[in-house]
Design an enzyme around this catalytic site. Structure first.
Site, mmCIF file in Angstrom:
data_model
loop_
_atom_site.group_PDB
_atom_site.id
_atom_site.type_symbol
_atom_site.label_atom_id
_atom_site.label_comp_id
_atom_site.label_asym_id
_atom_site.label_seq_id
_atom_site.Cartn_x
_atom_site.Cartn_y
_atom_site.Cartn_z
ATOM 1 C CB SER A 247 4.440 -5.095 3.599
ATOM 2 O OG SER A 247 4.807 -4.517 2.975
ATOM 3 C CE LYS A 248 -1.358 -10.242 3.577
ATOM 4 N NZ LYS A 248 -2.854 -10.170 4.356
ATOM 5 N NE ARG A 249 4.282 -2.366 0.101
ATOM 6 C CZ ARG A 249 5.895 -1.580 -0.420
ATOM 7 N NH1 ARG A 249 6.424 -2.050 -1.086
ATOM 8 N NH2 ARG A 249 6.767 -1.459 0.260
#
Ligand code: GLU
Length: 467
Positions: A247-249
């Site tokens: 994910s963007k993390r």
């Protein structure tokens, strides 16, 4: 002898955001498989979710595919433009008795589910409107538009050999009578996919394993339509370095963030290819080799971990290999943005040839190449430290010899050695002040290479204050 049908694969993204790295991998595998067999790769935009689909997201998919070089042979087909095809298929299923009108209201269906949940059963449509031989259906309520449900077989099971996961069997009793058209007549997701895979004559469906549960429904629909079944392969998901779903993390997950960050498409292709598929121990291979080698027998069954360092390592490799003129085109807008003065600097390809061995991204390369395109502004304290009275005569000597030395790296290296010997200095004692005077900084590639690339006029001009 039976002729093997031509391989036809598809990538079928829903345009609801950006092209995700995972989607790009799915696209790549479908594309490479078609290329391997001289088949056909189809792009299909699944845009029937009107609330979430946007033209920007369609563009992001097209841009991402173009950047990666994954050209489609047919399409892009837009599901919203194929409504008449789905209506025709719905009519066919109603006609053959594989689908039926269901007048149960949403409230009734919800109440049904509540009852089933309370009784500890799996919630499912109870078949009120499902026609059976000898069964009398309830009277059709006035003013109520029906949905169309697929008449799923009650017994038996759907079994397929998944190209990634092996045999999968799902019992029909696990499946509901799926709504395949809403009250306004618009077809639903699984139905459109089945109709499209049939009409587009898809032979291999390669997609993420979040679709495994849809496959038995689509197989039942295809069978009811009298369609041949494609083979299915469901790819395990991509995880971040911490083992969580990517994910963007974990950094960029949108493919189009990568060109902006200075990644080359061939690095991305090579990286994604290895993220769930292998060819022996090969880590670095060209897109041509990928197409030659790609098969569905060496797909990984377990989730892959996205490793940004490995991607950067591959990118550095491809930057080293890349043609200097191509690199020049890529760095120019970045350097212009930083105020590069190209009119007063050496030819960019020569600079890049010198700098490209140390850059992991095009952005790093552009930043490094700026060395040659801005006026040096050395720190005064560093100047005092390195341009001492002890080395000034050697610098003046060096500058004098620059007037006539042959301007090749070898001749410049020999000349530097002569100056060091004549003034009894060690390499850093002369190289450091030269770096400062020529570039304003102490970290540069080999000094002879830097001097050579700057050219005689610039070197003489910058050494003039000490000459
Ligand atoms: N549109 C689906 C998605 O973006 C893919 C459907 C499929 O590959 O069958 O997840």
């Amino acid at each position: 002898m039976t002729a093997t049908p031509q391989v036809r694969t598809r990538f079928a993204p829903s345009p609801t955001g950006y092209l995700h790295v995972g989607g790009a991998r799915t696209a790549l595998y479908s594309w490479a498989y078609a290329r391997h067999f001289g088949g056909v790769f189809i792009l299909r935009i699944e845009d029937t979710d009107l609330e979430r689909s946007t033209p920007e997201a369609v563009q992001a998919i097209l841009d991402g595919m173009q950047w990666l070089g994954l050209a489609h042979d047919e399409g892009p087909f837009y599901q919203m433009q194929r409504m008449d095809r789905y209506r025709a298929a719905l009519a066919k299923l109603l006609e053959s008795g594989h689908a039926y009108h269901c007048y149960s209201s949403p409230e009734e269906v919800e109440a049904m589910r509540e009852r089933q949940r309370a009784a500890g059963d799996k919630p499912r449509y109870d078949g009120t409107w499902r026609p059976e031989p000898g069964k009398t259906l309830p009277p059709v309520p006035a003013d109520r538009k029906p949905v169309i449900r697929f008449r799923n077989p009650l017994d038996g099971a759907v079994t397929w050999y998944d190209l990634v996961k092996g045999d999968i069997t799902i019992a029909n009793r696990e499946m509901d009578d799926l709504v395949i058209a809403r009250p306004d007549g618009t077809p639903t997701y699984n139905f459109c996919v089945a109709v499209d895979d049939w009409e587009m004559r898809i032979t291999h469906v390669i997609r993420g394993d979040d679709h495994v549960n849809n496959t038995p429904r689509q197989i039942n629909i295809l069978q009811a339509l009298g369609a041949p079944l494609p083979q299915y392969g469901h790819l395990p998901m991509i995880l971040g370095t911490d083992g969580e779903k990517l994910s963007k993390r974990h950094g960029a997950v949108s493919v189009m963030d990568y060109p902006a960050q200075g990644f080359l498409p061939e690095a991305m292709i090579n990286y994604l290819a290895r993220l769930g598929w292998s060819h022996g121990d090969d880590e670095v291979f060209s897109v041509e080799q990928l197409c030659q080698w790609f098969d569905l027998d060496h797909l990984s069954k377990s989730p892959a971990q996205f490793n940004p360092e490995k991607l950067a390592w591959l990118n550095a490799h491809y930057i080293k290999q890349a043609d200097n003129a191509r690199l020049a085109e890529l760095v120019t807008p970045r350097m212009t943005g930083e105020g590069a003065d190209f009119g007063n600097g050496p030819a960019l390809p020569a600079v890049l040839a010198l700098m490209k061995d140390r850059a992991a991204t095009i952005n790093e390369l552009a930043a490094a190449a700026m060395l040659f395109y801005r006026a040096p502004a050395p720190d005064a304290a560093l100047m005092t430290q390195h341009v001492t009275d002890a080395v000034r005569p050697a610098l003046a000597d060096y500058a004098a010899r620059c007037q006539s030395v042959a301007w090749t790296r070898e001749a410049l290296a020999a000349m530097l050695k002569e100056v060091l010997a004549a003034h009894k200095l060690k390499m850093p004692q002369l190289a450091m002040p030269l770096r400062l005077l020529l570039t304003g900084q102490l970290q540069t590639p080999a000094i002879d290479a830097v001097v050579e690339v700057f050219g005689r006029d610039t070197v003489l001009a910058r050494l003039a204050p000490v000459a």
